[in-house]
Design an enzyme around this catalytic site. Structure first.
Site, PDB file in Angstrom:
ATOM      1  N   CYS A 157      36.668  39.344  39.978  1.00 35.10           N
ATOM      2  CA  CYS A 157      37.872  38.803  39.489  1.00 35.10           C
ATOM      3  C   CYS A 157      39.063  38.696  40.141  1.00 35.10           C
ATOM      4  CB  CYS A 157      38.175  38.911  38.058  1.00 35.10           C
ATOM      5  SG  CYS A 157      39.057  37.675  37.073  1.00 35.10           S
ATOM      6  N   HIS A 206      32.949  37.442  36.020  1.00 33.29           N
ATOM      7  CA  HIS A 206      32.762  38.762  35.654  1.00 33.29           C
ATOM      8  C   HIS A 206      31.129  38.951  35.376  1.00 33.29           C
ATOM      9  CE1 HIS A 206      36.883  40.153  34.728  1.00 33.29           C
ATOM     10  NE2 HIS A 206      36.953  39.111  34.501  1.00 33.29           N
ATOM     11  N   GLU A 215      29.868  41.670  34.842  1.00 31.87           N
ATOM     12  CA  GLU A 215      29.461  42.747  33.708  1.00 31.87           C
ATOM     13  C   GLU A 215      29.524  42.081  32.357  1.00 31.87           C
ATOM     14  OE1 GLU A 215      33.976  42.905  33.999  1.00 31.87           O
ATOM     15  OE2 GLU A 215      32.272  42.328  35.365  1.00 31.87           O
TER      16      GLU A 215
END
Length: 219
Positions: free
Chosen positions: A89, A199, A201
């Site tokens: 990001c 992102h 994750e």
């Protein structure tokens, strides 16, 4: 997903500079086989098998946080020794020369030429799931369905890739996405430096697969 004893797992330093979704990233990396330390220690960050630079918030604030923990020097030392770095990001954005946000023109780490600017879209932030136009031959997205969607949360992006090709150096692999009228950089693979605007994750199985691809490069 990768398995192995803790002693055999690659060691990833997750740089804690006061801006980032640290716990989600830590859990995701551990899930794909890494041993993770959230750290501000420059020695550990330089010597780890991999370094993850997260980022949530404004470009200028993230750069101030990074400078406070010697982040630019840590990243520079790692890349000089061809040691892997992954930015996420704003961790992608700060790798560029500069960012213009809220009237501030802030200097980045300058690993890549170019600037981060506000997306041209009727709806901001760009929040939610979007597809990625994956660069041919990508190692980052290897084995992943090209139709997969990834989770984005941002209002600014790099909309013009300015790095010139060099006949002696392999060209970076740049993947793109689109929101509103803006086509922007979604991911970059440039030797030991990888970064994503989205992102991983928070991107479900596809994001875990991408992180696993990175962890596999740590050896």
């Amino acid at each position: 997903m990768m398995t192995g004893s803790p002693a055999s797992r690659p060691h990833v330093a997750l740089l804690d500079y006061g801006a980032g979704n640290l716990r989600s990233a830590q859990r995701a990396l551990e899930h794909v086989g890494a041993e993770v330390a959230v750290t501000r220690d420059p020695k550990e960050a330089v010597e780890a098998d991999g370094l993850l630079v997260p980022g949530v918030g404004a470009f200028d604030a993230c750069m101030r946080g990074l400078r406070a923990v010697n982040g630019p020097r840590i990243v520079g030392q790692r890349l000089a020794g061809s040691r892997p770095v992954l930015g996420i990001c704003v961790g992608l954005q700060v790798m560029f020369d500069r960012g213009t946000e809220h009237g501030l023109n802030a200097e980045g780490m300058g690993q890549w030429p170019g600037s981060v600017e506000k997306l041209r879209a009727s709806v901001l932030p760009h929040m939610g799931w979007n597809t990625v136009e994956v660069a041919p031959g990508s190692a980052m997205f290897a084995g992943l369905d090209p139709a997969e969607r990834y989770y984005f949360v941002h209002s600014y992006g790099v909309q013009d890739w300015q790095m010139q090709e060099d006949e002696f150096i392999a060209a970076p692999k740049v993947s793109w996405s689109v929101h509103g009228e803006s086509r922007f950089v979604a991911a970059v693979e440039n030797g030991p430096l990888w970064a994503t605007q989205f992102h991983p994750e928070k991107s479900g199985e596809a994001g875990l697969g991408l992180l696993e691809n990175w962890v596999r490069t740590l050896g």
